[in-house]
Motif scaffolding. Structure first.
Motif, PDB file in Angstrom:
ATOM      1  N   LEU A  41      -4.778   4.779 -12.015  1.00 27.31           N
ATOM      2  CA  LEU A  41      -3.821   3.755 -11.608  1.00 27.31           C
ATOM      3  C   LEU A  41      -2.935   4.327 -10.517  1.00 27.31           C
ATOM      4  CD1 LEU A  41      -2.683   2.554 -15.142  1.00 27.31           C
ATOM      5  CD2 LEU A  41      -4.412   1.502 -13.668  1.00 27.31           C
ATOM      6  N   ILE A  42      -2.703   3.558  -9.476  1.00 26.83           N
ATOM      7  CA  ILE A  42      -1.862   3.994  -8.370  1.00 26.83           C
ATOM      8  C   ILE A  42      -0.692   3.029  -8.261  1.00 26.83           C
ATOM      9  CG2 ILE A  42      -1.746   4.510  -5.905  1.00 26.83           C
ATOM     10  CD1 ILE A  42      -3.782   6.239  -7.400  1.00 26.83           C
ATOM     11  N   GLY A  43       0.512   3.544  -8.438  1.00 28.45           N
ATOM     12  CA  GLY A  43       1.724   2.756  -8.235  1.00 28.45           C
ATOM     13  C   GLY A  43       2.179   2.954  -6.804  1.00 28.45           C
ATOM     14  N   THR A  44       2.105   1.904  -5.987  1.00 30.84           N
ATOM     15  CA  THR A  44       2.329   2.026  -4.546  1.00 30.84           C
ATOM     16  C   THR A  44       3.753   1.681  -4.121  1.00 30.84           C
ATOM     17  OG1 THR A  44       1.485  -0.216  -4.195  1.00 30.84           O
ATOM     18  CG2 THR A  44      -0.101   1.605  -4.000  1.00 30.84           C
ATOM     19  N   GLY A  45       4.697   1.679  -5.051  1.00 31.29           N
ATOM     20  CA  GLY A  45       6.087   1.400  -4.706  1.00 31.29           C
ATOM     21  C   GLY A  45       6.494   0.006  -5.121  1.00 31.29           C
ATOM     22  N   LEU A  46       7.432  -0.556  -4.383  1.00 29.66           N
ATOM     23  CA  LEU A  46       7.988  -1.871  -4.718  1.00 29.66           C
ATOM     24  C   LEU A  46       6.935  -2.968  -4.656  1.00 29.66           C
ATOM     25  CD1 LEU A  46      10.509  -3.451  -5.461  1.00 29.66           C
ATOM     26  CD2 LEU A  46      11.024  -3.639  -3.023  1.00 29.66           C
ATOM     27  N   ARG A  47       6.021  -2.854  -3.716  1.00 34.43           N
ATOM     28  CA  ARG A  47       4.971  -3.861  -3.542  1.00 34.43           C
ATOM     29  C   ARG A  47       3.587  -3.227  -3.717  1.00 34.43           C
ATOM     30  NH1 ARG A  47       8.383  -7.381  -1.575  1.00 34.43           N
ATOM     31  NH2 ARG A  47       9.576  -7.194   0.317  1.00 34.43           N
ATOM     32  N   GLN A  48       2.650  -4.078  -4.065  1.00 31.02           N
ATOM     33  CA  GLN A  48       1.266  -3.629  -4.175  1.00 31.02           C
ATOM     34  C   GLN A  48       0.691  -3.433  -2.777  1.00 31.02           C
ATOM     35  OE1 GLN A  48      -1.533  -6.599  -5.495  1.00 31.02           O
ATOM     36  NE2 GLN A  48      -2.897  -5.035  -6.327  1.00 31.02           N
ATOM     37  N   HIS A  49       0.044  -2.293  -2.560  1.00 32.86           N
ATOM     38  CA  HIS A  49      -0.687  -2.027  -1.326  1.00 32.86           C
ATOM     39  C   HIS A  49      -2.126  -1.725  -1.728  1.00 32.86           C
ATOM     40  CE1 HIS A  49       2.869  -1.721   1.263  1.00 32.86           C
ATOM     41  NE2 HIS A  49       3.453  -1.195   0.201  1.00 32.86           N
ATOM     42  N   LEU A  50      -3.048  -2.574  -1.345  1.00 34.61           N
ATOM     43  CA  LEU A  50      -4.448  -2.352  -1.688  1.00 34.61           C
ATOM     44  C   LEU A  50      -4.983  -1.168  -0.899  1.00 34.61           C
ATOM     45  CD1 LEU A  50      -5.707  -6.029  -1.834  1.00 34.61           C
ATOM     46  CD2 LEU A  50      -4.980  -4.557  -3.726  1.00 34.61           C
ATOM     47  N   LEU A  51      -5.851  -0.402  -1.530  1.00 33.94           N
ATOM     48  CA  LEU A  51      -6.421   0.775  -0.881  1.00 33.94           C
ATOM     49  C   LEU A  51      -7.744   0.406  -0.228  1.00 33.94           C
ATOM     50  CD1 LEU A  51      -5.728   3.375  -3.711  1.00 33.94           C
ATOM     51  CD2 LEU A  51      -4.348   2.885  -1.688  1.00 33.94           C
ATOM     52  N   PRO A  52      -8.023   0.934   0.962  1.00 39.53           N
ATOM     53  CA  PRO A  52      -9.289   0.639   1.636  1.00 39.53           C
ATOM     54  C   PRO A  52     -10.472   1.206   0.843  1.00 39.53           C
ATOM     55  CG  PRO A  52      -7.815   1.931   3.068  1.00 39.53           C
ATOM     56  CD  PRO A  52      -7.149   1.789   1.737  1.00 39.53           C
TER      57      PRO A  52
END
Length: 149
Positions: free
Chosen positions: A91-102
């Protein structure tokens, strides 16, 4: 936000989070971290979601030292195997907003059968606690909000 009033001292549990910190087992971290239900809380050398690479995902999944067979390309049927101690999901928590990973970033883990999910840090913390409490093999990497904005 307080997540749990009690924590199991034997397992790493996200106990709270805010805009500039993540609290694990009632200890605050203001820098990116990654961890599994058991073991150390590791500093993660990524400062924004854009910095996440295939190598950084391999590191948090524990695959960075995996040996690659240089002759595997000769066997068309060769499929990479997931190590027995590898997590089921990262699981990756990308901060305040979700950022999809390529896809080129997640492919190394997906090819060996390790799921990768990117979501806001808040959602990743809650999801991690649920999966961990179910006894699942999960690893979470969390970016505090300020650093991922």
């Amino acid at each position: 936000m307080q997540l749990q009033s009690e924590s199991n001292p034997a397992l790493n549990t996200v106990t709270a989070y805010g805009h500039d910190y993540v609290e694990i087992n009632e200890v605050s971290y203001t820098h990116p971290v990654y961890f599994a239900p058991e073991g150390e809380i590791h500093p993660w050398h990524v400062t924004t979601a854009a910095d996440i690479s295939a190598g950084s995902l391999r590191e948090i999944a524990g695959l960075s030292n995996a040996k690659v067979d240089p002759m595997a390309f000769l066997d068309d049927a060769a499929v990479p195997q997931k190590p027995a101690d590898a997590p089921e999901v990262v699981l990756i928590g990308t901060g305040l907003r979700q950022h999809l990973l390529p896809s080129h970033v997640t492919q190394a883990l997906l090819s060996v059968g390790i799921g990768v999910e990117a979501m806001s840090t808040q959602a990743a913390a809650r999801t991690y606690n649920i999966l961990m409490s179910e006894g699942r093999r999960v690893v979470v990497a969390l970016l505090p909000y300020e650093e991922a904005a």
